[in-house]
Design a protein around this motif. Structure first.
Motif, mmCIF file in Angstrom:
data_model
loop_
_atom_site.group_PDB
_atom_site.id
_atom_site.type_symbol
_atom_site.label_atom_id
_atom_site.label_comp_id
_atom_site.label_asym_id
_atom_site.label_seq_id
_atom_site.Cartn_x
_atom_site.Cartn_y
_atom_site.Cartn_z
ATOM 1 N N ASP A 286 0.818 -1.289 -0.009
ATOM 2 C CA ASP A 286 -0.181 -0.053 -0.097
ATOM 3 C C ASP A 286 1.012 1.241 0.072
ATOM 4 O O ASP A 286 1.832 1.394 0.724
ATOM 5 N N THR A 287 0.721 2.186 -0.822
ATOM 6 C CA THR A 287 1.372 3.320 -0.924
ATOM 7 C C THR A 287 0.812 4.472 0.073
ATOM 8 O O THR A 287 -0.482 4.776 -0.277
ATOM 9 N N LEU A 288 1.253 5.241 0.872
ATOM 10 C CA LEU A 288 0.924 5.902 1.881
ATOM 11 C C LEU A 288 1.083 7.254 1.518
ATOM 12 O O LEU A 288 0.439 8.328 1.667
ATOM 13 N N GLY A 289 2.191 7.573 0.635
ATOM 14 C CA GLY A 289 2.829 8.809 0.180
ATOM 15 C C GLY A 289 3.989 8.995 -0.580
ATOM 16 O O GLY A 289 4.576 8.180 -0.916
ATOM 17 N N THR A 290 4.399 9.979 -0.792
ATOM 18 C CA THR A 290 5.695 10.303 -1.478
ATOM 19 C C THR A 290 6.615 11.296 -0.825
ATOM 20 O O THR A 290 6.136 12.105 -0.442
ATOM 21 N N VAL A 291 7.850 11.069 -0.943
ATOM 22 C CA VAL A 291 8.902 11.962 -0.427
ATOM 23 C C VAL A 291 9.690 12.380 -1.576
ATOM 24 O O VAL A 291 10.280 11.627 -2.422
ATOM 25 N N ARG A 292 9.837 13.769 -1.849
ATOM 26 C CA ARG A 292 10.464 14.301 -2.938
ATOM 27 C C ARG A 292 11.636 14.969 -2.363
ATOM 28 O O ARG A 292 11.723 15.817 -1.532
ATOM 29 N N VAL A 293 12.900 14.597 -2.896
ATOM 30 C CA VAL A 293 14.029 14.757 -2.406
ATOM 31 C C VAL A 293 14.738 15.858 -3.281
ATOM 32 O O VAL A 293 15.193 15.422 -4.694
ATOM 33 N N VAL A 294 15.205 17.122 -3.034
ATOM 34 C CA VAL A 294 15.907 18.229 -4.051
ATOM 35 C C VAL A 294 16.946 18.066 -3.645
ATOM 36 O O VAL A 294 17.672 17.913 -2.695
ATOM 37 N N ALA A 295 17.966 18.508 -4.932
ATOM 38 C CA ALA A 295 19.217 18.596 -4.582
ATOM 39 C C ALA A 295 19.808 19.899 -3.495
ATOM 40 O O ALA A 295 18.831 21.067 -3.621
#
Length: 495
Positions: A286-295
């Motif tokens: 189950d996908t709960l969310g997304t973490v976007r990692v920026v440089a």
């Protein structure tokens, strides 16, 4: 108006805050639903307090149900524990109550109703509390903090699955949801900078679901490393690397995560389901969310020391020294025992036959709701979950345990395998704290103070309960439907 995201309310010793349980409007998949929230927020306000502070909470009940607030995990004055019929009368609609809330121990805690919590909590009445340690280095360095309240909600098409007004439904397995929520919202999103160490305070507020939380990198990126720092009532003796975090209802974990590479990472609940009738396992993710990692920009050069410290597993000396004071108690004889089981009455014949066939094997942890119709049709009228004292035969609210302040009690917890539908139980003890010493005779090598412990089906768990807080206290399974179906007891602590 729609429910607002939670506020962070910073409080000092002696402060006063007003909390109101009221109606809120929630938008789920473009449709609006009337649900509940504290102060118009979903989740409720995050209370941020220093260790050893005491605050006053003026509570107003503006929902159509009687209710209370229980301050989960806190070793506070018994009169403010929020258990209806034990420490207070339920607060009727339109009524008020004043709580005096003391924060004795550092850690992450939460508040929620303790009357028909299978409905009221599930509809949104919950919030976090962070007790900031006196020692600013207690958890080690981190660049930022985030709070994740994990939940699931059961929808029937576009509408919430109805609740039982007179008695709880889903009494066998608890109310597994099919809509996953983080901080009250589906599709959680977080943006962080590459190289940052993020401290996550994670709380499982679901009715019944045990989560197995992890991250996965997109495009073949390796997952970030996860370091476990603490749990319910403070820090572990030693930090540990883990691939995932298992949280049963009401448990909390404190972890450090460092995302080294820019890109996207998914927050997952990855478990193994079982087809009870077919007798086969199947993976569920189950996908709960997304973490976007920026440089990181050149100006974001390391200043905190957290990224470098992250690579080292350290011993938490204050936690280890405190726990060491109790090691001479670890091998003493068992003082008390409890057995966890259930009884059924009036179950339809076909359900009885199917459940007997199914009992050839049980998952130690029932990760998902794989028998939805049989589960939905079971109420607290047909299903009675039992905690039993084998020494006396007393069950549930007939158990009469009595202790004195200063006692240290070794308790053995048996979750019976050969019951009609064996299932895990997250066992919560109010007003005190305990150490999980062993499971199935295997010692626990890294200890931390707890208030809730997961008891997988068929296991035996030994705990060491420290008795410090006088009053009449409840202990119970924190699967909301099991609590409503009887699995609760009281014990008395004399001054």
């Amino acid at each position: 108006a729609l429910a607002r995201p939670r506020d962070i309310v910073r409080l000092a010793d002696g402060d006063v805050i007003d909390l109101e349980a009221g109606l809120v409007r929630r938008r789920i998949h473009s449709r609006d639903h009337i649900m509940y929230g504290f102060n118009g927020q979903y989740p409720g306000p995050l209370l941020h307090v220093p260790e050893a502070a005491t605050i006053t909470v003026n509570f107003t009940n503006s929902i159509p149900w009687p209710t209370t607030i229980h301050w989960h995990g806190l070793r506070l004055d018994n009169a403010s524990d929020g258990v209806p019929g034990v420490t207070q009368d339920p607060v009727e609609p339109g009524g008020t109550f004043r709580y005096t809330v003391h924060f004795k121990d550092p850690g992450v805690y939460w508040y929620h109703p303790h009357h028909r919590e299978d409905i009221l909590k599930d509809l949104g009445l919950y919030g976090n509390m962070l007790v900031e340690p006196r020692d600013p280095g207690y958890y080690g360095p981190a660049d930022r903090e985030e709070f994740l309240m994990l939940d699931d909600f059961l929808m029937a098409g576009d509408e919430p699955m109805p609740f039982g007004e007179e008695r709880t439904t889903h009494a066998f397995m608890g109310r597994f949801g099919n809509l996953f929520l983080v901080n009250g919202e589906p599709n959680y999103e977080l943006e962080v900078t590459a190289g940052e160490v993020v401290r996550l305070y994670v709380t499982n507020v679901s009715n019944t679901r045990t989560f197995n939380l992890s991250f996965e990198g997109a495009g073949g990126r390796p997952p970030p490393r996860i370091k476990v720092i603490g749990t319910d009532v403070g820090a572990f003796e030693r930090e540990e690397w883990v691939e995932s975090i298992v949280l049963s209802p009401a448990e909390r974990y404190i972890v450090h995560v460092r995302f080294d590479e820019p890109g996207e990472y998914t927050l997952l609940n990855r478990i193994q389901g079982i087809d009870h009738l077919g007798g086969v396992f199947f993976p569920e993710t189950d996908t709960l969310g997304t973490v976007r990692v920026v440089a990181a920009a050149p100006a974001d050069a390391e200043t905190s020391g957290a990224p470098a410290a992250f690579d080292t597993l350290r011993t938490n000396l204050p936690a280890a020294r405190e726990i060491a004071l109790y090691r001479d108690q670890f091998d003493l004889p068992i003082d008390r025992e409890l057995t966890f089981t259930l009884e059924t009455t009036g179950i339809p014949y076909i359900v009885q036959r199917l459940m007997r066939f199914d009992s050839a094997y049980f998952h130690p942890v029932e990760w998902s709701g794989t028998m939805p119709m049989m589960n939905w049709n079971s109420s607290s009228q047909e299903v009675r979950w039992i905690v039993r004292d084998p020494a006396t035969g007393a069950e549930n609210m007939d158990i009469e345990w009595e202790f004195e302040v200063g006692d240290v009690v070794r308790i053995r917890l048996h979750n019976e395998r050969r019951s009609f539908h064996a299932m895990q139980h997250p066992f919560h003890i109010h007003g005190q704290r305990f150490l999980v010493l062993a499971r199935n005779g295997v010692p626990n090598e890294n200890l931390a103070w707890k208030d809730t412990v997961l008891l997988p089906a068929g296991t035996t768990t030994d705990i060491l309960l420290e008795i410090t807080n006088p009053g009449r206290w409840m202990a119970h399974c924190h699967i909301s439907e099991h609590l409503e179906a009887g699995m609760r007891m009281l014990f008395t602590v004399n001054p």
